[in-house]
Design a protein around this motif. Structure first.
Motif, PDB file in Angstrom:
ATOM      1  N   ARG A  99      13.950  32.922 -65.344  1.00  0.00           N
ATOM      2  CA  ARG A  99      14.635  32.864 -64.050  1.00  0.00           C
ATOM      3  C   ARG A  99      16.057  32.421 -64.288  1.00  0.00           C
ATOM      4  O   ARG A  99      16.334  31.673 -65.216  1.00  0.00           O
ATOM      5  CB  ARG A  99      13.964  31.843 -63.138  1.00  0.00           C
ATOM      6  N   GLY A 100      16.943  32.868 -63.426  1.00  0.00           N
ATOM      7  CA  GLY A 100      18.320  32.432 -63.545  1.00  0.00           C
ATOM      8  C   GLY A 100      19.246  33.228 -62.651  1.00  0.00           C
ATOM      9  O   GLY A 100      18.818  34.046 -61.840  1.00  0.00           O
ATOM     10  N   ARG A 101      20.525  32.979 -62.829  1.00  0.00           N
ATOM     11  CA  ARG A 101      21.560  33.702 -62.086  1.00  0.00           C
ATOM     12  C   ARG A 101      22.126  34.792 -62.983  1.00  0.00           C
ATOM     13  O   ARG A 101      22.488  34.542 -64.123  1.00  0.00           O
ATOM     14  CB  ARG A 101      22.670  32.753 -61.665  1.00  0.00           C
ATOM     15  N   ALA A 102      22.230  35.973 -62.404  1.00  0.00           N
ATOM     16  CA  ALA A 102      22.794  37.114 -63.115  1.00  0.00           C
ATOM     17  C   ALA A 102      24.066  37.546 -62.401  1.00  0.00           C
ATOM     18  O   ALA A 102      24.220  37.341 -61.198  1.00  0.00           O
ATOM     19  CB  ALA A 102      21.796  38.253 -63.165  1.00  0.00           C
ATOM     20  N   VAL A 103      24.987  38.150 -63.149  1.00  0.00           N
ATOM     21  CA  VAL A 103      26.284  38.567 -62.620  1.00  0.00           C
ATOM     22  C   VAL A 103      26.463  40.058 -62.891  1.00  0.00           C
ATOM     23  O   VAL A 103      26.164  40.541 -63.988  1.00  0.00           O
ATOM     24  CB  VAL A 103      27.428  37.771 -63.293  1.00  0.00           C
ATOM     25  N   GLN A 114      31.115  43.507 -60.684  1.00  0.00           N
ATOM     26  CA  GLN A 114      32.012  43.172 -59.575  1.00  0.00           C
ATOM     27  C   GLN A 114      32.091  41.661 -59.346  1.00  0.00           C
ATOM     28  O   GLN A 114      32.785  41.207 -58.455  1.00  0.00           O
ATOM     29  CB  GLN A 114      31.540  43.842 -58.278  1.00  0.00           C
ATOM     30  N   GLY A 115      31.363  40.886 -60.139  1.00  0.00           N
ATOM     31  CA  GLY A 115      31.400  39.435 -60.019  1.00  0.00           C
ATOM     32  C   GLY A 115      30.389  38.856 -59.048  1.00  0.00           C
ATOM     33  O   GLY A 115      30.362  37.659 -58.815  1.00  0.00           O
ATOM     34  N   GLN A 116      29.545  39.692 -58.466  1.00  0.00           N
ATOM     35  CA  GLN A 116      28.525  39.209 -57.542  1.00  0.00           C
ATOM     36  C   GLN A 116      27.383  38.587 -58.331  1.00  0.00           C
ATOM     37  O   GLN A 116      26.991  39.103 -59.379  1.00  0.00           O
ATOM     38  CB  GLN A 116      27.977  40.354 -56.695  1.00  0.00           C
ATOM     39  N   THR A 117      26.859  37.468 -57.834  1.00  0.00           N
ATOM     40  CA  THR A 117      25.739  36.813 -58.510  1.00  0.00           C
ATOM     41  C   THR A 117      24.466  37.024 -57.716  1.00  0.00           C
ATOM     42  O   THR A 117      24.487  37.254 -56.504  1.00  0.00           O
ATOM     43  CB  THR A 117      25.981  35.301 -58.680  1.00  0.00           C
ATOM     44  N   LYS A 118      23.352  36.955 -58.430  1.00  0.00           N
ATOM     45  CA  LYS A 118      22.054  37.162 -57.802  1.00  0.00           C
ATOM     46  C   LYS A 118      21.027  36.345 -58.579  1.00  0.00           C
ATOM     47  O   LYS A 118      21.063  36.291 -59.811  1.00  0.00           O
ATOM     48  CB  LYS A 118      21.701  38.641 -57.862  1.00  0.00           C
ATOM     49  N   LYS A 119      20.116  35.684 -57.856  1.00  0.00           N
ATOM     50  CA  LYS A 119      19.007  35.000 -58.504  1.00  0.00           C
ATOM     51  C   LYS A 119      17.988  36.051 -58.919  1.00  0.00           C
ATOM     52  O   LYS A 119      17.584  36.877 -58.093  1.00  0.00           O
ATOM     53  CB  LYS A 119      18.333  34.017 -57.558  1.00  0.00           C
ATOM     54  N   VAL A 120      17.594  36.035 -60.178  1.00  0.00           N
ATOM     55  CA  VAL A 120      16.631  37.014 -60.672  1.00  0.00           C
ATOM     56  C   VAL A 120      15.522  36.297 -61.427  1.00  0.00           C
ATOM     57  O   VAL A 120      15.693  35.174 -61.913  1.00  0.00           O
ATOM     58  CB  VAL A 120      17.287  38.073 -61.582  1.00  0.00           C
ATOM     59  N   GLN A 121      14.395  36.981 -61.519  1.00  0.00           N
ATOM     60  CA  GLN A 121      13.308  36.526 -62.366  1.00  0.00           C
ATOM     61  C   GLN A 121      12.651  37.752 -62.971  1.00  0.00           C
ATOM     62  O   GLN A 121      12.554  38.801 -62.327  1.00  0.00           O
ATOM     63  CB  GLN A 121      12.313  35.682 -61.596  1.00  0.00           C
ATOM     64  N   VAL A 177      29.215  43.025 -73.169  1.00  0.00           N
ATOM     65  CA  VAL A 177      29.377  42.599 -71.781  1.00  0.00           C
ATOM     66  C   VAL A 177      30.772  42.998 -71.315  1.00  0.00           C
ATOM     67  O   VAL A 177      31.753  42.791 -72.031  1.00  0.00           O
ATOM     68  CB  VAL A 177      29.193  41.067 -71.659  1.00  0.00           C
ATOM     69  N   PRO A 178      30.901  43.585 -70.125  1.00  0.00           N
ATOM     70  CA  PRO A 178      32.240  43.935 -69.617  1.00  0.00           C
ATOM     71  C   PRO A 178      33.159  42.712 -69.558  1.00  0.00           C
ATOM     72  O   PRO A 178      32.701  41.605 -69.315  1.00  0.00           O
ATOM     73  CB  PRO A 178      31.961  44.482 -68.217  1.00  0.00           C
ATOM     74  N   LYS A 179      34.439  42.946 -69.764  1.00  0.00           N
ATOM     75  CA  LYS A 179      35.410  41.849 -69.844  1.00  0.00           C
ATOM     76  C   LYS A 179      35.491  41.024 -68.562  1.00  0.00           C
ATOM     77  O   LYS A 179      35.745  39.835 -68.600  1.00  0.00           O
ATOM     78  CB  LYS A 179      36.779  42.408 -70.179  1.00  0.00           C
ATOM     79  N   ASN A 180      35.321  41.652 -67.400  1.00  0.00           N
ATOM     80  CA  ASN A 180      35.479  40.928 -66.141  1.00  0.00           C
ATOM     81  C   ASN A 180      34.227  40.148 -65.714  1.00  0.00           C
ATOM     82  O   ASN A 180      34.228  39.507 -64.680  1.00  0.00           O
ATOM     83  CB  ASN A 180      35.900  41.876 -65.019  1.00  0.00           C
ATOM     84  N   VAL A 181      33.155  40.174 -66.509  1.00  0.00           N
ATOM     85  CA  VAL A 181      31.934  39.430 -66.181  1.00  0.00           C
ATOM     86  C   VAL A 181      32.016  38.048 -66.794  1.00  0.00           C
ATOM     87  O   VAL A 181      32.167  37.888 -68.006  1.00  0.00           O
ATOM     88  CB  VAL A 181      30.679  40.172 -66.705  1.00  0.00           C
ATOM     89  N   GLN A 182      31.931  37.027 -65.956  1.00  0.00           N
ATOM     90  CA  GLN A 182      31.957  35.628 -66.395  1.00  0.00           C
ATOM     91  C   GLN A 182      30.547  35.065 -66.313  1.00  0.00           C
ATOM     92  O   GLN A 182      30.035  34.806 -65.236  1.00  0.00           O
ATOM     93  CB  GLN A 182      32.905  34.803 -65.508  1.00  0.00           C
ATOM     94  N   LEU A 183      29.920  34.888 -67.468  1.00  0.00           N
ATOM     95  CA  LEU A 183      28.540  34.382 -67.493  1.00  0.00           C
ATOM     96  C   LEU A 183      28.540  32.863 -67.516  1.00  0.00           C
ATOM     97  O   LEU A 183      29.353  32.251 -68.200  1.00  0.00           O
ATOM     98  CB  LEU A 183      27.812  34.896 -68.740  1.00  0.00           C
ATOM     99  N   PRO A 184      27.615  32.254 -66.771  1.00  0.00           N
ATOM    100  CA  PRO A 184      27.529  30.779 -66.776  1.00  0.00           C
ATOM    101  C   PRO A 184      26.966  30.260 -68.093  1.00  0.00           C
ATOM    102  O   PRO A 184      26.324  30.930 -68.816  1.00  0.00           O
ATOM    103  CB  PRO A 184      26.583  30.482 -65.617  1.00  0.00           C
TER     104      PRO A 184
END
Length: 127
Positions: free
Chosen positions: A68-72, A75-82, A120-127
């Motif tokens: 489980r976690g947050r995915a990006v 476009q920079g939108q985040t979503k909780k996924v499992q 990973v695309p350059k504009n994606v900022q992973l936590p």
């Protein structure tokens, strides 16, 4: 020399069969997009949130893993996924590993694939 003349019914049956084939192919493609298509997200694995038994075809039971976690997305939108590992990929993912996910709005995560940081695309900022 004799000519073979096709009957109108032969052409009609052939047209119906071709039409049915096109319909079946269109329905199959539509189902694939509806069931397995989705938006691409990227997630960094922090830890497994549990295990569950998976029975493989040779009657062995191995442990699958839940994540489980947050995915990006790009476009920079985040979503909780499992998601869970499956019989094809029952192994656990490493801490800090980046996973590319396909998230379907009807069925959740339909595919996952471990990737390298360079993919990973350059504009994606992973936590």
């Amino acid at each position: 020399m004799s000519k073979t003349v096709s009957k109108p019914t032969d052409r009609w049956i052939g047209g119906v069969l071709v039409g049915l084939l096109v319909l079946v192919l269109a329905l199959n493609a539509g189902w694939e997009v509806y069931r397995y298509g989705g938006q691409t997200y990227y997630m960094r694995v922090h830890q497994s949130s549990g295990t569950f038994p998976i029975t493989v075809p040779v009657s062995l039971t191995v442990n699958g893993y839940r994540y489980r976690g947050r995915a990006v997305n790009a476009q920079g939108q985040t979503k909780k996924v499992q998601f869970k590992t499956n019989v094809d990929r029952p192994w656990s993912l490493r801490y800090g590993q980046i996973v590319k996910l396909t998230v379907n709005r009807h069925y959740g995560v339909t595919n996952f694939k471990p990737i390298k940081a360079q993919q990973v695309p350059k504009n994606v900022q992973l936590p």
